[in-house]
Write an enzyme that holds these catalytic residues in place. Structure first.
Site, short mmCIF file in Angstrom:
data_model
loop_
_atom_site.label_atom_id
_atom_site.label_comp_id
_atom_site.label_asym_id
_atom_site.label_seq_id
_atom_site.Cartn_x
_atom_site.Cartn_y
_atom_site.Cartn_z
N CYS A 77 0.86 -1.18 0.00
CA CYS A 77 0.00 0.00 0.00
C CYS A 77 0.90 1.23 0.00
O CYS A 77 1.69 1.42 0.93
CB CYS A 77 -0.86 -0.04 1.26
SG CYS A 77 -1.89 1.42 1.49
N CYS A 187 -0.88 3.62 -6.60
CA CYS A 187 -1.77 3.07 -5.58
C CYS A 187 -2.08 1.66 -6.05
O CYS A 187 -2.41 1.45 -7.23
CB CYS A 187 -3.05 3.90 -5.48
SG CYS A 187 -4.36 3.10 -4.53
N1 DGL Z 1 -4.06 0.63 -1.98
C1 DGL Z 1 -3.61 1.75 -1.25
C2 DGL Z 1 -2.41 2.45 -1.87
O1 DGL Z 1 -1.63 1.81 -2.53
C3 DGL Z 1 -4.58 2.63 -0.53
C4 DGL Z 1 -5.92 2.90 -1.08
C5 DGL Z 1 -6.82 3.54 -0.02
O2 DGL Z 1 -7.15 2.85 0.93
O3 DGL Z 1 -7.15 4.72 -0.16
O4 DGL Z 1 -2.19 3.61 -1.66
#
Ligand code: DGL
Length: 257
Positions: A77, A187
């Site tokens: 993440c 993301c």
């Molecule tokens: N998948 C996450 C990232 O790579 C976060 C997405 C979220 O929860 O806003 O930033």
């Protein structure tokens, strides 16, 4: 199959199902690891929440994974990495691998032209992102664009092509795409939309993400140099602290990557 052989346990987590895109790359390249995947569904999304709140969630998840026996943590993440990786490394004496938008990769791959970096609002606001750009983008070739709605689309499995196309059209409208040579998916949830973007964007724009680089880095940190092709992946899946007895949800998302 590895018989009678202990596998290294790696905890991997995201606010939700975005990190499954990283898990997919990880099981392809490093199937000999035992993965514990934690999807923090109670608190998704992270990217539109205040930093302190997200740091609290991330610390709880990492503690949980370490309590399950994780010997290394892969933060699948970008947002969680931006806000918490530094502090986590002071708290735990195990490898903690984070994610970073593939800005350097996109700039190095194209000696000229602009690069559009997409991520969550929180990632783009953070010092870590600003430092990265200051460090690698000396010619000021990057622009950034938050796309938080893609997180919601992915979490609700809303992959309606027309709606996604209309969304990209609206969000990309202010940019002159003729000037751009690359777009970075900063993301992990955004990876589910790669094929839609490929269709939507002009052919000369390449799409970049950090998944392969991160998994390569994980292998290096753990001293793994070889893929064990004959090993079946072993994954335990947690949905906000609850162990899933079947990997049905996980597998349905693995198929979408
Ligand atoms: N998948 C996450 C990232 O790579 C976060 C997405 C979220 O929860 O806003 O930033």
């Amino acid at each position: 199959m590895l018989k009678g052989c202990l596998r290294m346990k790696v905890g991997i987590f995201d606010s939700g199902i975005g990190g499954i895109t990283v898990l997919k790359t990880a099981i392809e390249h490093l199937p000999q690891i035992e993965y514990i995947y934690y999807s923090d569904n109670l608190h998704v999304p992270y990217g539109t929440k205040p930093k302190n709140e997200v740091v609290g969630y991330v610390k709880d998840v990492v503690k949980f994974l370490v309590d399950q026996g994780a010997e290394a943590i892969l933060i699948a993440c970008n947002t969680a990495t931006s806000v918490a990786v530094k502090e986590l490394r002071t708290l735990y004496n195990i490898p903690i691998i984070g994610m970073e938008p593939a800005v350097k990769l996109a700039l190095d791959d194209n000696k000229e032209g602009k690069v559009l970096v997409t991520a969550t609002p929180l990632s783009l606001k953070e010092e870590k992102y600003k430092n990265l750009v200051a460090h690698v983008d000396h010619q000021h070739r990057t622009s950034s664009l938050p796309l938080p709605e893609l997180v919601t689309f992915a979490e609700t499995k809303d992959f309606d092509e027309e709606r996604i196309e209309a969304y990209f059209k609206e969000k990309l409208e202010p940019f002159n795409l003729d000037e751009y040579v690359g777009i970075v998916l900063g993301c992990t949830h955004f990876i589910y939309f790669k094929k839609y973007l490929e269709k939507f964007l002009p052919e000369h724009i390449k799409i970049y993400d950090g998944n392969e680089g991160t998994v390569r880095h994980l292998g290096e940190c753990l001293g793994i140099t070889q893929i064990e092709h004959s090993v079946d992946p072993k994954i335990t899946f947690y949905y906000s602290g609850k162990k899933c007895e079947t990997n049905e949800i996980l597998e349905s998302y693995l198929k979408l990557v």
